[in-house]
Write a protein that holds these residues in place. Sequence first.
Motif, short mmCIF file in Angstrom:
data_model
loop_
_atom_site.label_atom_id
_atom_site.label_comp_id
_atom_site.label_asym_id
_atom_site.label_seq_id
_atom_site.Cartn_x
_atom_site.Cartn_y
_atom_site.Cartn_z
N ASP A 58 0.85 -1.19 0.00
CA ASP A 58 0.00 0.00 0.00
C ASP A 58 0.89 1.24 0.00
O ASP A 58 2.02 1.20 0.49
N GLY A 59 0.37 2.35 -0.53
CA GLY A 59 1.19 3.55 -0.50
C GLY A 59 0.67 4.65 -1.38
O GLY A 59 -0.54 4.88 -1.47
N MET A 60 1.60 5.32 -2.06
CA MET A 60 1.28 6.50 -2.86
C MET A 60 1.81 6.35 -4.28
O MET A 60 2.83 5.71 -4.50
N ILE A 61 1.11 7.02 -5.19
CA ILE A 61 1.55 7.15 -6.57
C ILE A 61 2.00 8.59 -6.74
O ILE A 61 1.29 9.52 -6.35
N SER A 62 3.16 8.76 -7.32
CA SER A 62 3.70 10.09 -7.53
C SER A 62 4.38 10.14 -8.89
O SER A 62 4.51 9.12 -9.56
N GLY A 63 4.81 11.33 -9.24
CA GLY A 63 5.56 11.50 -10.48
C GLY A 63 6.81 12.31 -10.21
O GLY A 63 6.85 13.14 -9.31
N ILE A 64 7.85 12.03 -11.01
CA ILE A 64 9.09 12.80 -10.91
C ILE A 64 8.89 14.04 -11.80
O ILE A 64 8.92 13.94 -13.02
N SER A 65 8.67 15.18 -11.18
CA SER A 65 8.44 16.43 -11.91
C SER A 65 9.73 16.98 -12.49
O SER A 65 9.73 17.59 -13.55
N ASP A 66 10.83 16.76 -11.76
CA ASP A 66 12.13 17.24 -12.22
C ASP A 66 13.21 16.42 -11.55
O ASP A 66 13.04 15.99 -10.40
#
Length: 145
Positions: A58-66
């Motif tokens: 379980d956790g989080m979805i994120s994106g690498i913005s920079d």
Amino acid sequence: MKQLTFNITINAPREKVWNVLWGDETYPEWTRAFSEGSRAETDWKKGSKVRFVDSNGDGMISGISDAIPNEYMEITHEGTIMNGKEDYSAAEAGGWAGAKETYTLKDAGGKTELHIYTDITDEYSEMFSSMWPKALDAVKQLSEN
């Protein structure tokens, strides 16, 4: 949403600190301060997706913005993972969709100044205010050894 900042000086070059922060073996070591068994599934490159998960998946979805190697990483949180399923509506409902974490590494005469900036909901502000210093101490220990 609150903004928290944390700073630490580490007696190691930026490259070493960077590798500790994002290394497959060291990332779970320093993030233990947040959740035992945590890991990140990503390549840490700009534009990539990140799945931050605990020992249950379980956790989080994120994106690498920079991402500028050895200098800067910006992560934008986008959703949650529960029971293996990605959910982007939960982040909206919880008020933290678009929350950012930034990591800036600056050379300080052979040492590294690590600056962390993170957006956090009021609900979790106190908890993360006590967790981040422990995580940074672990980054320092791993980087200096």
